[in-house]
Each structure stands twice: as structure tokens, then as C-alpha cells.
Design a protein around this motif. Sequence first.
Motif, PDB file in Angstrom:
ATOM      1  N   PHE A  76       0.824  -1.212   0.000  1.00  0.00           N
ATOM      2  CA  PHE A  76       0.000   0.000   0.000  1.00  0.00           C
ATOM      3  C   PHE A  76       0.857   1.261   0.000  1.00  0.00           C
ATOM      4  O   PHE A  76       0.594   2.208  -0.746  1.00  0.00           O
ATOM      5  N   VAL A  80       1.178   4.618  -2.730  1.00  0.00           N
ATOM      6  CA  VAL A  80       0.921   6.011  -2.362  1.00  0.00           C
ATOM      7  C   VAL A  80       2.159   6.855  -2.653  1.00  0.00           C
ATOM      8  O   VAL A  80       2.081   7.968  -3.180  1.00  0.00           O
ATOM      9  N   ASP A 148      -3.213   8.748   6.271  1.00  0.00           N
ATOM     10  CA  ASP A 148      -3.645   7.437   6.763  1.00  0.00           C
ATOM     11  C   ASP A 148      -3.811   7.371   8.276  1.00  0.00           C
ATOM     12  O   ASP A 148      -4.639   6.612   8.767  1.00  0.00           O
ATOM     13  N   ASP A 276      -8.058  -3.431   1.791  1.00  0.00           N
ATOM     14  CA  ASP A 276      -6.980  -3.134   0.830  1.00  0.00           C
ATOM     15  C   ASP A 276      -6.939  -4.206  -0.253  1.00  0.00           C
ATOM     16  O   ASP A 276      -6.997  -5.411   0.033  1.00  0.00           O
ATOM     17  N   ARG A 293      -8.835   1.060  -1.365  1.00  0.00           N
ATOM     18  CA  ARG A 293      -8.613   2.475  -1.065  1.00  0.00           C
ATOM     19  C   ARG A 293      -8.057   3.192  -2.291  1.00  0.00           C
ATOM     20  O   ARG A 293      -7.301   2.605  -3.072  1.00  0.00           O
ATOM     21  N   MET A 295      -5.471   4.852  -3.639  1.00  0.00           N
ATOM     22  CA  MET A 295      -4.074   5.165  -3.353  1.00  0.00           C
ATOM     23  C   MET A 295      -3.583   6.390  -4.121  1.00  0.00           C
ATOM     24  O   MET A 295      -2.891   7.252  -3.578  1.00  0.00           O
TER      25      MET A 295
END
Length: 340
Positions: A76, A80, A148, A276, A293, A295
Motif C-alpha cells: 500500500f 501512495v 492514513d 486493501d 482504497r 491510493m
Amino acid sequence: MESKSNIQSVAKLANVSIATVSRVINNQGVVRKETEERILKAINELGYIRNAAARTMKGKGTNTIGVIVPDIKNPFFPLVMAEIEQKAREKRYFTILSSTNESPIVEEEIVKNFIERCVDGVIIITANENGDQLKLLQEQGIPIVAVDRSIKRFEVDTVMVDNVTGSYQAVQHLILQGHEKIAIICGSQNTTPGRDRFLGYKKALENYNIPFDERYVIQGNFGEQSGYQATQELYALDDKPTAIFSSNNLMTIGCVKALEELEWKLGSEVSFIGFDDVDIATFLNPKLSVVSRPMNALGDIAFQLLHERICFKGTLPKREYLLSPELKIRQSCRLVKTVF
């Protein structure tokens, strides 16, 4: 003594010139040992961080931003980061990435290093939501954007995903498929995502009048091994759950590995939804249902907020963004009975 300091205050306390302090902190030139020790003592007393004054002395930034993540192994965070880096490059900024491995001590060391490097701003997914280590950045006037996870003690711009709604929707879907024995593999409860996803789970059970059963709540730490061990614990129960909700992608990977080893058939014997999306989600058979999500949006908005802070210091109110997740239903959930 006040922790905020500059090279001038160090020189004054040590009773030397600014040039002499500069030679010591940059390891340039020869300084008498007695003088060097006096300067180092002053630096420690003042809490001075090397090069912290360079920004004001130069009168301009370095076109560099720091990014701090808790676990670079988690897919994840690089996703990002990739968006942050792309947006930064468009504005001619360089990025420095560091991972804390969820250690507040390491995070503080990274913060100090970023100050030494005179970064223009910091985007952080913190390992310590109290934010104590971020005081150093604020004292130096370095803008901060939190992603986050929330920061409790400081007013900083924040970009989050609605974790409560995401987990609620996942558990609600399982309930509407007739599941009542729904387990959750929790993330760390000292983090916003861990707490909020557990809260969404509990809210869904409460709203549909399903009794909360502690046997089906297994504490994980967002790591793959904890997902693996949690699944083994659930399988060992006499009254096994008919569905599992995993609170993040690494624990999902651990859960899936355990399911395979235990021959606990995914999608038929036990339904599953993970928080996720993961690379393996669409390659498995059955394909995994997930809460996804955005990202790219997280990284994009985080950089835009930081860039605005860098350009308009002190003139902007605190901004908070709460982005919506998306429930992606695939094949890992089965209907056990019609509820409505």
C-alpha cells in the motif's frame, strides 16, 4: 532551555564565532579540541539539529520533501509514494523516502535527518500518533501533512480514508449473505486504521442485532505473520466462523496462506473480505473480495496540500480530507441464507 535553536544561539552559548560552529558541525577545518567540546556541549544543551538554520540563512528552499512510511514492505505504501513522487516531480521537487518499521524511535531519527537535509516539507504516515517527534519539524517551520493516520497533539493537514465505513460495508455484506459468525483479524489498536476498522466491524454487528463474540476477534499487528497465526486460531475454535474480515493487505496474505495449509476452503467453507486490494486478489481462485482504497488520490492530495503549505506558510487553515473506499465483491463470499 528552549529546544528551538539556531547556529547563532549555539555560537553565543559556546562563546565562539558562527564560523567556528559551522566548521565543527560540518567537519571542516581545524578547531581546538577544547573549543570543539564546548560547542558540542552547547549543541546538546540547546537541542540544536545540524543545518536547521540553513534554510533561513539561504532564504530559499531545497526543492526536496521527505516522506515517512511505517513499513516499506506493505504494498500500500509504495503505491501512495509513487503518486507523491510523480506529483512532486511535476513541480520540480525531489523526494526522500524513509521507513520506520513502526518504531517511534526510528521515526524521530528520520525527522532529525530530514531537518539536517533542510527538506521543505514532510509527508508522514506516522508510527506515533501522539506526534511528539513532529514537534521538531514544527519548531523549524517545516510543513507537515499526515496520511492514513491522525496526529493528536498538533494541527496538521490530514488525508485519510473512511476506515469505519469501509469495514462496516464489508461486514454488512457478509451479514446480508446470511453470516452471523463473522471473525475479524484486527490491526494494531494504537493506530487510526486499526481502531476505526474494528469500530466499523462492531457497528455492523450492532446495527443488525448480531451478538458480539470475543472468540471471533483476533488481534493482529498489520503484519503477514499475524494474519497467518490469527487464521490458525480461528480454525482451532470448536465453533468456527463462517466468514473472516481481515483488516489489511499483509494480514490478508497471511490468512490466505493459512487457509490453504489448513485446507479450509476459501469461498465455500469460509467467506472472506480483506481491507486493501492486493496483487494476489484477482489471481486466486476464488478471487478475493476487498475494500479498496484510492491510493492515487491519497498521494495526489497529500502532495498538493504540502506544496500549498510550502508556498503559503502560515496563511492557510488546517485542511482535512476523508476519502471514500470502494467495496469490490468478487468470488470469496458465499450466500449461506437469505436474510431479507
